[in-house]
Write an enzyme that holds these catalytic residues in place. Structure first.
Site, PDB file in Angstrom:
ATOM      1  N   LYS A 234       3.007   3.337   4.124  1.00  0.00           N
ATOM      2  CA  LYS A 234       3.196   2.322   3.091  1.00  0.00           C
ATOM      3  C   LYS A 234       4.680   2.040   2.949  1.00  0.00           C
ATOM      4  O   LYS A 234       5.510   2.693   3.577  1.00  0.00           O
ATOM      5  CB  LYS A 234       2.570   2.759   1.768  1.00  0.00           C
ATOM      6  CG  LYS A 234       3.115   4.037   1.190  1.00  0.00           C
ATOM      7  CD  LYS A 234       2.355   4.349  -0.096  1.00  0.00           C
ATOM      8  CE  LYS A 234       2.839   5.634  -0.725  1.00  0.00           C
ATOM      9  NZ  LYS A 234       2.123   5.935  -1.963  1.00  0.00           N
ATOM     10  N   GLY A 235       5.008   1.077   2.118  1.00  0.00           N
ATOM     11  CA  GLY A 235       6.393   0.674   1.976  1.00  0.00           C
ATOM     12  C   GLY A 235       7.250   1.787   1.408  1.00  0.00           C
ATOM     13  O   GLY A 235       6.786   2.587   0.597  1.00  0.00           O
ATOM     14  N   GLU A 238      12.153   0.545  -1.471  1.00  0.00           N
ATOM     15  CA  GLU A 238      12.810   0.732  -2.773  1.00  0.00           C
ATOM     16  C   GLU A 238      12.417   2.026  -3.460  1.00  0.00           C
ATOM     17  O   GLU A 238      12.875   2.296  -4.571  1.00  0.00           O
ATOM     18  CB  GLU A 238      12.467  -0.459  -3.680  1.00  0.00           C
ATOM     19  CG  GLU A 238      13.110  -1.733  -3.206  1.00  0.00           C
ATOM     20  CD  GLU A 238      12.209  -2.940  -3.384  1.00  0.00           C
ATOM     21  OE1 GLU A 238      12.664  -3.937  -3.934  1.00  0.00           O
ATOM     22  OE2 GLU A 238      11.038  -2.880  -2.967  1.00  0.00           O
TER      23      GLU A 238
END
Lengths: 288, 160
Positions: A234-235, A238
């Site tokens: 997943k990302g 940030e």
């Protein structure tokens, strides 16, 4: 993206050529933002590669007279699971499919995500995002009570990347976004006067440099595979940033007993609050 | 007004016609096609456009090209020799000291200037010297490791 394609098609990472975004040749995507590329683009890329693999597997299955589901793609070959000698190279599969050299297959796929709207009463939703970014920051710092200056001694950025497709990149991304956020926490601020930006260049708006690196720092990648991510990824763009400001504010409170509730946490704000706290403790007898 | 500019670039002589107002960055990119030289902030604050002039780092976005008359300019394109990367380039790759890569040429040249001037810098000296180069990916930890790796290579090897 190249690693995702290589894994899916069973070819080498170095054999995958990535085309830079260009509306002439690359399909629609929104933007690289919200830590979404690994998940959204990654899922689409993986599905597109899987379509090509399925087409090649159908050819190989017909030639070898096996069920396409029993085929595996690895090391630039497509072979029967359990008997690697019954195989075709990807080149041979292309030749069998088209009967000539220099041919291409095209795979296209769309990754479209959904969210359920939030309940206006409770603000809750069964699914308001594809995935969350669990993140933690550990910080040890010193506050100079004379100047309000904060020195970061130790700094650890921890984040859940799902499956880390490229662990080194995940480490870099976690630490990088955390250090970037350390700048936002301690000194970065856009200053406006009557609607005009006063510090609109890098001369006036300072960002974190190598001198702002804590004395000791490290990032830790936590891997909890995500059910709908490409290979569980997943990302992570940030993730490292999310908890930095809170950790720094907590550590300052722990050190000198004041709570700063507005970013950036500048020496001026610390000094002002320290002297306010002192006045409260020892009321100035002259003025009363 | 266009005038002739003669200087040395990456070990070769160059004679070019440049406008008085051309910056060195414009001449290196537009005329000599040296794409490693990149503009960042355009005001001399980020170090991205760093090139070496007579071995010292300068911000090519602020330096008028005419100031390079008779000088020796080095960009990243001039670092590798005989198809072999410079030890600092090798160190940046080995330590993976780049993410988006935009700031990397400026950093590599600043590291070269640092190690040429001070072959064994302290941690504080490294930080001080590199503080004029900004990396928005904030990959400073890997960059410092690359400096140390390059330093070790120069110490043990014959190449500098």
């Amino acid at each position: 993206m190249a690693q995702i394609v290589a894994e899916e098609l069973g070819v080498g990472f170095e054999q995958v050529h990535i085309v830079q975004p260009d509306t002439d040749i690359t399909p629609y995507d929104t933007i690289t933002a919200g830590s979404r590329s690994t998940y959204h683009m990654g899922n689409a890329v993986r599905m597109a590669a899987a379509k090509i693999k399925a087409e090649l597997a159908a050819v190989v299955a017909a030639k070898l007279e096996v069920n396409p589901e029993d085929l595996v793609a690895r090391d630039r070959r497509i072979f029967v699971r359990g008997s690697p000698d019954r195989s075709m190279t990807i080149g041979q599969a292309f030749l069998a499919r088209f009967g000539s050299l220099g041919t291409t297959l095209t795979g296209e796929a769309i990754c479209q995500t959904t969210a359920l709207p939030m309940d206006p009463e409770t603000g809750q939703s069964e699914k308001c995002t594809e995935y969350w970014f669990p993140s933690a920051t550990a910080v040890e710092l010193e506050v100079d009570k004379e100047t309000g200056q904060v020195s970061i001694l130790k700094f650890f950025a921890v984040g859940d990347a799902g499956t880390a497709i490229n662990p080194k990149h995940c480490e870099q991304q976690l630490l990088g976004s955390a250090i970037t956020h350390l700048g936002l926490t301690l000194f970065e601020e856009m200053v406006f006067e009557e609607g005009r930006l006063l510090n609109g260049s890098l001369l006036d708006y300072q960002i974190a440099s190598v001198k702002d690196m804590p004395e000791e720092f490290r990032s830790v990648v936590v891997q909890v595979p995500h059910e709908s991510g490409p290979f569980g990824a997943k990302g992570v763009g940030e993730t490292g940033a999310l908890t930095v400001s809170a950790a720094v504010a907590n550590a300052i409170e722990d050190a000198v007993g004041i709570r700063i509730r507005e970013l950036p946490i500048t020496p001026e704000k610390i000094l002002r609050q320290l002297s306010a706290a002192r006045r409260e403790k020892e009321p100035d007898t002259r003025s009363s | 007004m266009k005038r002739e500019l003669a200087f040395r670039i990456n070990g070769r002589s160059a004679q070019l016609q440049v406008e008085d107002a051309d910056t060195l960055l414009e001449v290196l990119r537009d005329q000599l096609k040296l794409w490693s030289v990149r503009e960042g902030c355009g005001v001399g604050a980020c170090g991205t456009c760093t090139v070496l002039m007579d071995g010292k780092p300068v911000s090519s976005c602020l330096l008028l090209a005419r100031r390079a008359e008779g000088r020796e300019i080095l960009t990243v394109e001039g670092l590798s020799a005989d198809g072999q990367l410079h030890v600092i380039q090798e160190a940046f790759i080995e330590e993976r000291a780049l993410q988006c890569g935009y700031c990397t040429p400026g950093f590599i040249l600043s590291v070269k200037a640092l190690l040429d001037e001070n072959p064994a810098p302290t941690d504080d000296e490294v930080r001080e010297f590199l503080s004029g180069n900004l990396c928005r990916c904030a990959g400073y930890g890997d960059i410092i490791r690359a400096v140390r790796a390059a330093q070790a290579k120069r110490h043990h090897g014959t190449r500098v």
